[in-house]
Design an enzyme around this catalytic site. Structure first.
Site, PDB file in Angstrom:
ATOM      1  N   ASP A 162       0.760  -1.154  -0.049  1.00  0.00           N
ATOM      2  CA  ASP A 162      -0.018   0.101   0.085  1.00  0.00           C
ATOM      3  C   ASP A 162       0.884   1.221   0.170  1.00  0.00           C
ATOM      4  OD1 ASP A 162      -2.201  -1.848   0.427  1.00  0.00           O
ATOM      5  OD2 ASP A 162      -2.095  -1.732   2.252  1.00  0.00           O
ATOM      6  N   TYR A 192       4.769 -13.405   0.528  1.00  0.00           N
ATOM      7  CA  TYR A 192       3.917 -13.521   1.784  1.00  0.00           C
ATOM      8  C   TYR A 192       4.252 -14.785   2.485  1.00  0.00           C
ATOM      9  CZ  TYR A 192       0.922  -9.707  -0.287  1.00  0.00           C
ATOM     10  OH  TYR A 192       0.376  -8.655  -0.646  1.00  0.00           O
ATOM     11  N   GLN A 201      12.885   2.137  -3.201  1.00  0.00           N
ATOM     12  CA  GLN A 201      12.228   1.708  -4.416  1.00  0.00           C
ATOM     13  C   GLN A 201      12.904   1.637  -5.787  1.00  0.00           C
ATOM     14  OE1 GLN A 201       8.688   4.182  -4.074  1.00  0.00           O
ATOM     15  NE2 GLN A 201       7.557   2.383  -3.725  1.00  0.00           N
ATOM     16  N   ARG A 233       5.199  -9.824  -4.945  1.00  0.00           N
ATOM     17  CA  ARG A 233       3.842  -9.952  -4.253  1.00  0.00           C
ATOM     18  C   ARG A 233       3.192  -8.607  -4.237  1.00  0.00           C
ATOM     19  NH1 ARG A 233       5.469  -9.425   2.240  1.00  0.00           N
ATOM     20  NH2 ARG A 233       4.501  -7.380   2.411  1.00  0.00           N
ATOM     21  N   GLU A 268       1.058  -5.612  -4.826  1.00  0.00           N
ATOM     22  CA  GLU A 268       0.723  -4.665  -6.197  1.00  0.00           C
ATOM     23  C   GLU A 268       1.856  -3.878  -6.466  1.00  0.00           C
ATOM     24  OE1 GLU A 268      -2.373  -0.778  -7.127  1.00  0.00           O
ATOM     25  OE2 GLU A 268      -3.252  -2.811  -6.047  1.00  0.00           O
ATOM     26  N   ASP A 269       2.651  -3.355  -5.635  1.00  0.00           N
ATOM     27  CA  ASP A 269       3.803  -2.588  -6.152  1.00  0.00           C
ATOM     28  C   ASP A 269       4.762  -3.032  -6.842  1.00  0.00           C
ATOM     29  OD1 ASP A 269       5.255   0.386  -6.457  1.00  0.00           O
ATOM     30  OD2 ASP A 269       6.776  -0.831  -4.881  1.00  0.00           O
ATOM     31  N   SER A 270       5.372  -4.237  -6.243  1.00  0.00           N
ATOM     32  CA  SER A 270       6.397  -5.036  -6.684  1.00  0.00           C
ATOM     33  C   SER A 270       6.009  -5.730  -7.906  1.00  0.00           C
ATOM     34  CB  SER A 270       7.006  -6.051  -5.730  1.00  0.00           C
ATOM     35  OG  SER A 270       6.211  -6.943  -5.285  1.00  0.00           O
TER      36      SER A 270
END
Length: 378
Positions: free
Chosen positions: A17, A193, A255, A271, A273-275
């Site tokens: 997030d 995760y 990042q 895993r 959303e961002d990555s």
């Protein structure tokens, strides 16, 4: 036109997030000359991906973004022109009441989770009137297809990616204290995760016919790997050798550095959303560990993306991708055959990923779409 933006982020799974919100905040400030406040309720997690963050500070400015600690007892604040409620977090009641007092209602956006499910384009852009007040928020869905909100992508991203070569890759690895590539070696980055079959995968990799370097940031996966080899939980860099497998446990990266890691590896396990999005821009073969949901609701989301993503991929490679992703997300047991079949598709997947990203590049990026939408409302 320069406008004030407030982005509210409640950190749920530690990094996904806040990773998305931080990239968005930077892009709005740097590329669109917007004034941005990022409200975050967990600065300790934020500091993992942005070491400059002072986890004790209520207010700080980093890279032209004002970062504010979102406390439970929210202080009275003048609302911005544009308000983003990220990932269904709930705005403080005081802030909502202050929005009502403004001469002109702010543009209120509910930035939703990324999904490839077909219904996304039907709901993207729909208004949602407040049940009690004369305020309306709009659902904004990131996505991969026309009619969605697009994906985060900086304007200079392609140029930076194209300029990354063997020399800059070597320099990056040296700077991070990582070993040089061995002859025939496979490099893998691992970010996942708790649900992922890590121990099983370690055994699979150890039986590889070629050397494997597995790079793992500190956290859940690193601790489970350490426990597997009777090591203490990893608070610093660690090196583990097991048969043909070398495991490097490393600190979390900022990042832009993480992007370089994805570009440097042959396979990227990601895993959330961002990555997940950054792995697609990296063009290398990737495996997505989706966040598990009750009653298996996440499978529709994962399979919707697989259906979209594997379109045009040769049947053998598409089957290998599906088997690998399903095994990694524990729909069935992951074994040597599944991994070897997937790894053997490296070249077709590289070409397919180039085609895939070229399709995505035809669409406007998420930040630009948000700016355009807000501008049309104000």
């Amino acid at each position: 036109m320069r406008r004030q933006w407030d982005i509210f982020c409640a950190v749920i799974d530690n990094f996904g997030d806040i990773g998305v919100c931080w990239r968005l905040a930077k892009q709005l400030a740097h590329e669109h000359d917007q004034s941005v406040r990022l409200w975050v309720d967990n600065l300790v997690s934020f500091a993992n991906i942005l070491p400059d963050v002072n986890s004790q500070a209520r207010y700080q400015i980093i890279q032209c973004v004002e970062i504010c600690y979102w406390q439970q007892l929210f202080v009275e604040t003048e609302p911005a022109d544009v308000v983003i409620e990220a990932f269904a977090c709930e705005l403080p009641e005081k802030y909502v009441m202050a929005m009502l007092q403004k001469e002109r209602n702010p543009v209120w956006i509910n930035l939703e989770y990324l999904s490839a499910e077909p219904w996304v384009t039907e709901y993207h852009g729909l208004p949602s009137p407040h049940p009690r007040f004369s305020l309306t928020k709009t659902f904004f869905f990131p996505g991969f297809v026309p009619g969605s909100g697009g994906l985060l992508r900086e304007k200079d991203f392609l140029a930076r990616h194209d300029a990354f070569n063997q020399a800059t890759e070597r320099e990056f690895f040296q700077r991070k204290g990582l070993p040089e590539r061995k002859a025939g070696e496979i490099r893998i980055s691992l970010f996942c995760y708790q649900s992922a079959p890590i121990e099983n995968f370690i055994q699979v990799l150890s039986e590889s016919t070629v050397p494997v370097l597995l790079i793992v940031p500190q956290g859940i996966a690193a601790d489970r790997i350490a426990a597997l080899f009777n090591h203490a939980p990893c608070q610093a860099k660690a090196l583990i050798n097991y048969k043909r497998l070398t495991i490097e446990i490393i600190p979390f990266m900022e990042q832009t550095e993480y992007d370089l890691l994805l570009w440097s590896c042959d396979f990227n396990f990601v895993r959330g959303e961002d990555s997940f999005v950054r792995a697609q821009w990296a063009i290398k073969p990737f495996i997505w560990n989706i966040y598990p949901q009750h009653e298996g609701a996440h499978w529709d989301k994962l399979d919707a993306f697989l259906t979209l993503y594997t379109t045009g991929l040769p049947v053998k490679a598409a089957s290998a991708v599906q088997a690998m992703w399903h095994g990694w997300n524990e729909k069935h047991e992951l074994n040597n055959l599944i991994w070897e079949s997937f790894a053997a598709c490296y070249e077709p997947l590289i070409q397919h990923n180039k085609n895939w990203t070229n399709q995505l590049l035809k669409r406007e990026d998420l930040a630009s779409n948000l700016v355009q939408f807000a501008g049309n409302q104000l």
